[in-house]
Design a protein around this motif. Structure first.
Motif, PDB file in Angstrom:
ATOM      1  N   UNK B   1     -22.628 -30.221 -17.733  1.00 27.18           N
ATOM      2  CA  UNK B   1     -21.515 -31.151 -17.593  1.00 27.18           C
ATOM      3  C   UNK B   1     -21.452 -31.617 -16.141  1.00 27.18           C
ATOM      4  N   UNK B   2     -21.958 -32.829 -15.885  1.00 30.91           N
ATOM      5  CA  UNK B   2     -22.110 -33.324 -14.520  1.00 30.91           C
ATOM      6  C   UNK B   2     -20.752 -33.543 -13.872  1.00 30.91           C
ATOM      7  N   UNK B   3     -20.597 -33.079 -12.624  1.00 27.44           N
ATOM      8  CA  UNK B   3     -19.312 -33.174 -11.948  1.00 27.44           C
ATOM      9  C   UNK B   3     -19.083 -34.586 -11.396  1.00 27.44           C
ATOM     10  N   UNK B   4     -20.091 -35.126 -10.672  1.00 26.96           N
ATOM     11  CA  UNK B   4     -20.030 -36.475 -10.129  1.00 26.96           C
ATOM     12  C   UNK B   4     -21.259 -37.211 -10.653  1.00 26.96           C
ATOM     13  N   UNK B   5     -21.031 -38.232 -11.427  1.00 28.75           N
ATOM     14  CA  UNK B   5     -22.155 -38.941 -12.029  1.00 28.75           C
ATOM     15  C   UNK B   5     -22.162 -40.395 -11.588  1.00 28.75           C
ATOM     16  N   UNK B   6     -23.347 -40.894 -11.277  1.00 33.07           N
ATOM     17  CA  UNK B   6     -23.514 -42.268 -10.832  1.00 33.07           C
ATOM     18  C   UNK B   6     -24.496 -42.967 -11.750  1.00 33.07           C
ATOM     19  N   UNK B   7     -24.240 -44.254 -11.983  1.00 37.28           N
ATOM     20  CA  UNK B   7     -25.193 -45.072 -12.724  1.00 37.28           C
ATOM     21  C   UNK B   7     -25.260 -46.457 -12.097  1.00 37.28           C
ATOM     22  N   UNK B   8     -26.444 -47.054 -12.062  1.00 33.03           N
ATOM     23  CA  UNK B   8     -27.723 -46.489 -12.477  1.00 33.03           C
ATOM     24  C   UNK B   8     -28.331 -45.604 -11.389  1.00 33.03           C
ATOM     25  N   UNK B   9     -29.342 -44.865 -11.720  1.00 33.58           N
ATOM     26  CA  UNK B   9     -30.029 -44.022 -10.749  1.00 33.58           C
ATOM     27  C   UNK B   9     -30.989 -44.863  -9.886  1.00 33.58           C
ATOM     28  N   UNK B  10     -31.547 -45.889 -10.489  1.00 31.77           N
ATOM     29  CA  UNK B  10     -32.464 -46.773  -9.774  1.00 31.77           C
ATOM     30  C   UNK B  10     -32.066 -48.223 -10.037  1.00 31.77           C
ATOM     31  N   UNK B  11     -32.178 -49.042  -8.969  1.00 32.19           N
ATOM     32  CA  UNK B  11     -31.892 -50.470  -9.061  1.00 32.19           C
ATOM     33  C   UNK B  11     -32.965 -51.179  -8.260  1.00 32.19           C
ATOM     34  N   UNK B  12     -33.677 -52.119  -8.891  1.00 33.03           N
ATOM     35  CA  UNK B  12     -34.617 -52.956  -8.172  1.00 33.03           C
ATOM     36  C   UNK B  12     -34.207 -54.393  -8.439  1.00 33.03           C
ATOM     37  N   UNK B  13     -34.006 -55.150  -7.369  1.00 37.87           N
ATOM     38  CA  UNK B  13     -33.486 -56.496  -7.554  1.00 37.87           C
ATOM     39  C   UNK B  13     -33.980 -57.422  -6.442  1.00 37.87           C
ATOM     40  N   UNK B  14     -33.752 -58.687  -6.623  1.00 34.95           N
ATOM     41  CA  UNK B  14     -34.176 -59.687  -5.646  1.00 34.95           C
ATOM     42  C   UNK B  14     -33.067 -59.953  -4.638  1.00 34.95           C
ATOM     43  N   UNK B  15     -33.478 -60.377  -3.461  1.00 38.21           N
ATOM     44  CA  UNK B  15     -32.512 -60.820  -2.437  1.00 38.21           C
ATOM     45  C   UNK B  15     -31.611 -61.887  -3.015  1.00 38.21           C
ATOM     46  N   UNK B  16     -30.356 -61.831  -2.651  1.00 38.50           N
ATOM     47  CA  UNK B  16     -29.397 -62.834  -3.083  1.00 38.50           C
ATOM     48  C   UNK B  16     -28.663 -62.484  -4.361  1.00 38.50           C
ATOM     49  N   UNK B  17     -29.183 -61.522  -5.102  1.00 36.80           N
ATOM     50  CA  UNK B  17     -28.505 -61.124  -6.351  1.00 36.80           C
ATOM     51  C   UNK B  17     -27.267 -60.285  -6.061  1.00 36.80           C
ATOM     52  N   UNK B  18     -26.460 -60.096  -7.105  1.00 34.35           N
ATOM     53  CA  UNK B  18     -25.285 -59.232  -7.042  1.00 34.35           C
ATOM     54  C   UNK B  18     -25.530 -58.029  -7.949  1.00 34.35           C
ATOM     55  N   UNK B  19     -25.120 -56.848  -7.504  1.00 34.93           N
ATOM     56  CA  UNK B  19     -25.304 -55.643  -8.324  1.00 34.93           C
ATOM     57  C   UNK B  19     -24.108 -54.711  -8.171  1.00 34.93           C
ATOM     58  N   UNK B  20     -23.935 -53.837  -9.166  1.00 37.89           N
ATOM     59  CA  UNK B  20     -22.855 -52.849  -9.123  1.00 37.89           C
ATOM     60  C   UNK B  20     -23.394 -51.461  -9.398  1.00 37.89           C
ATOM     61  N   UNK B  21     -22.746 -50.484  -8.779  1.00 41.62           N
ATOM     62  CA  UNK B  21     -23.018 -49.072  -9.040  1.00 41.62           C
ATOM     63  C   UNK B  21     -21.698 -48.433  -9.463  1.00 41.62           C
TER      64      UNK B  21
END
Lengths: 115, 115
Positions: B1-21
């Motif tokens: 049972x993970x205490x602190x969980x983040x998603x995604x683990x990996x993100x590959x994207x182009x310059x200028x894009x928008x992303x969320x974690x």
């Protein structure tokens, strides 16, 4: 302002030998001091902390650390190193009552334990 | 049972894009953080939230916008990504603020690569 210095980028020890990873700190008030370990591609894990009381604190995996107020140091120690102790170690300080609970981390020390 | 969980683990994207974690903790803590770890493994605090209120904002470009919908969640949105944003982003949580003795609990990290 609070700050932490880890003067050694790298520490190498032989398995079975004692190890020391150094940390010095600077705060304007009383410090809370922490050690964390980071294994490759993992998050940081808490090892031990000094809040008040006995200057020698014991933590996980047989690690201990000694708080020295006059030298503003909090060195991490272990009497007998294991190959599995090889990892990146971070010292952190929090200035009690200020900075809204912000923890400042040192730059990290890579510990390599050779068989 | 993970205490602190983040998603995604990996993100590959182009310059200028928008992303969320996204980050979630099930420890019942009231304070959450975003830390950035660069290619040299240096760890710097970006933001801290306490009970959904922004407490620490460490001169991070305003392309980075944290959001805390409740005290168990802290998300990080990044607009107009730049090459220099490539790093590992860690979410962490702890109990309490300035006088808290609590250590930080870290997620496993989200590795962002901007091409």
């Amino acid at each position: 302002a609070q700050s932490v210095a880890q003067p050694e980028d790298q520490v190498n020890v032989a398995e079975g030998n004692p190890l020391t990873v150094k940390c010095t700190y600077s705060v304007s008030g009383n410090p809370y001091l922490f050690w964390y370990v980071q294994y490759p591609n993992r998050g940081l894990q808490f090892l031990l902390k000094y809040i008040t009381g006995d200057n020698l604190v014991k933590g996980s995996y047989g690690f201990e650390a000694e708080f020295n107020k006059s030298q503003t140091s909090f060195h991490l120690k272990k009497p007998s190193a294991l190959v599995s102790d090889s990892a990146l170690y971070f010292c952190a300080v929090r200035d009690v009552g200020t900075n809204a609970g912000k923890s400042t981390f040192g730059d990290g020390t890579t510990l390599t334990v050779k068989p | 049972d993970t205490a602190v969980s983040q998603t995604p683990k990996y993100l590959v994207t182009q310059m200028g894009n928008d992303k969320s974690i996204k980050c979630e903790q099930n420890l019942g803590h009231d304070t959450m953080y975003w830390y950035k770890q660069d290619s040299k493994k240096f760890l710097k605090i970006m933001f801290s939230y306490n009970n959904k209120e922004l407490i620490i904002n460490e001169t991070v470009p305003n392309r980075f916008s944290p959001k805390s919908p409740d005290k168990a969640h802290l998300n990080l949105h990044i607009n107009s990504l730049e090459l220099g944003d490539s790093a590992v982003y860690f979410c962490a949580s702890s109990q309490g603020l300035a006088f808290s003795t609590g250590e930080l609990f870290f997620g496993e990290g989200s590795r962002l690569t901007v091409l």
